[in-house]
Design an enzyme around this catalytic site. Sequence first.
Site, PDB file in Angstrom:
ATOM      1  N   GLU A 153       0.818  -1.207   0.000  1.00 32.27           N
ATOM      2  CA  GLU A 153       0.000   0.000   0.000  1.00 32.27           C
ATOM      3  C   GLU A 153       0.852   1.258   0.000  1.00 32.27           C
ATOM      4  OE1 GLU A 153      -3.251   0.316  -0.503  1.00 32.27           O
ATOM      5  OE2 GLU A 153      -3.129  -1.837  -0.878  1.00 32.27           O
ATOM      6  N   HIS A 215      -1.709  -7.735   8.950  1.00 33.58           N
ATOM      7  CA  HIS A 215      -2.317  -8.095   7.678  1.00 33.58           C
ATOM      8  C   HIS A 215      -1.456  -9.093   6.919  1.00 33.58           C
ATOM      9  CE1 HIS A 215      -3.738  -7.818   3.519  1.00 33.58           C
ATOM     10  NE2 HIS A 215      -4.883  -7.378   4.015  1.00 33.58           N
ATOM     11  N   HIS A 278     -11.161  -8.294   8.203  1.00 37.54           N
ATOM     12  CA  HIS A 278     -10.182  -9.219   8.773  1.00 37.54           C
ATOM     13  C   HIS A 278     -10.378  -9.382  10.279  1.00 37.54           C
ATOM     14  CE1 HIS A 278      -7.983  -9.954   5.155  1.00 37.54           C
ATOM     15  NE2 HIS A 278      -7.603  -8.691   4.996  1.00 37.54           N
TER      16      HIS A 278
END
Length: 333
Positions: A153, A215, A278
Amino acid sequence: MKKTMLKRMCLVTLAVASFGVITGVPAQAGYSLNPEVKDATPALKQAAEIGVRVYENEAMKNAPDKDAILVLSFGTTFKDSREKTINKTVSEIQAAHPDTKVVLAFTSHIIVDRIGQNEGLMIPTPEKALADLKKDGYTRVAITSLDVIPGMEYAYDTAIYDLYKKDFKKMTVGTPIMYWMGQEEQRDDVEEFVQALSTQFPKLAQDEAILVMAHGTPHPANAYYSVVQNRLDAANLGNVFVYSVEGWPHLDTVMPQLKAKGIKKVTLMPMMMVAGDHANNDMAGAEPDSHKSVLEAEGFTVNTYIHGLGENGAVRKMFVERANEAWNALEKR
């Protein structure tokens, strides 16, 4: 063999001589080329751009200053968490810069589309946000990131910077909250982050542990999780383990360690900006393959802490500090 090793050592020496070392350089400067390099090529200069990056457009040097801060986040469709995390952090960045336009953009185009369809709220992508700023006459933009590590990202954030910087008089892009690790006299962002994260930790008995869910990424920056684990261990916070949804280490990596230590009870918490899909489903869901269910099937008692990092005031402070660094680089003459 000796000649080959000597050749390798010479190449490393030349590389270090080209880039120089950091001694007392402010954090936002990142890295500086050795002053002996008189003919640095564009590629060499670009390779040395780490930390807060700065571009000044000589062709627009006489344009008036009109400044904005662009905040980039992956985003989430979980409205309640978004308001408590992303929006609250942006509000604190705006409060730190009350006279400056602050714009939020989401890097996930899918999330942008879903929010538009389901809520009627049009949050721009970074590309759209910069096009709008340019159209409205803004000439200087400080980009700041709500990313945790410099992974995929953040690579998007820096790509946006590279692709759009020539459209403006000046552009900067800051770092995620974890970037420096104390190397070459830089600060240790990871240690600071661990201290901030620990403010939300429950007290642990000897047979209890906290599992911090990251993540994970295919990007080499996945290695940051190992550094986080190292700093957690060094901080003597008890049995705290990092694992990830989509990277390494996995939950399967951590469970044998829990059993070896005689852990009976665990608390799961996300190490993500928001408590989205998540956290609510992969981590704490009722499905048999959720992390909570898997651990319970292995005999552990499981508690869940479903709050994003943006709900932690100490973590938000770090994000504001990173925005301030990008802004200070924009203001620097």
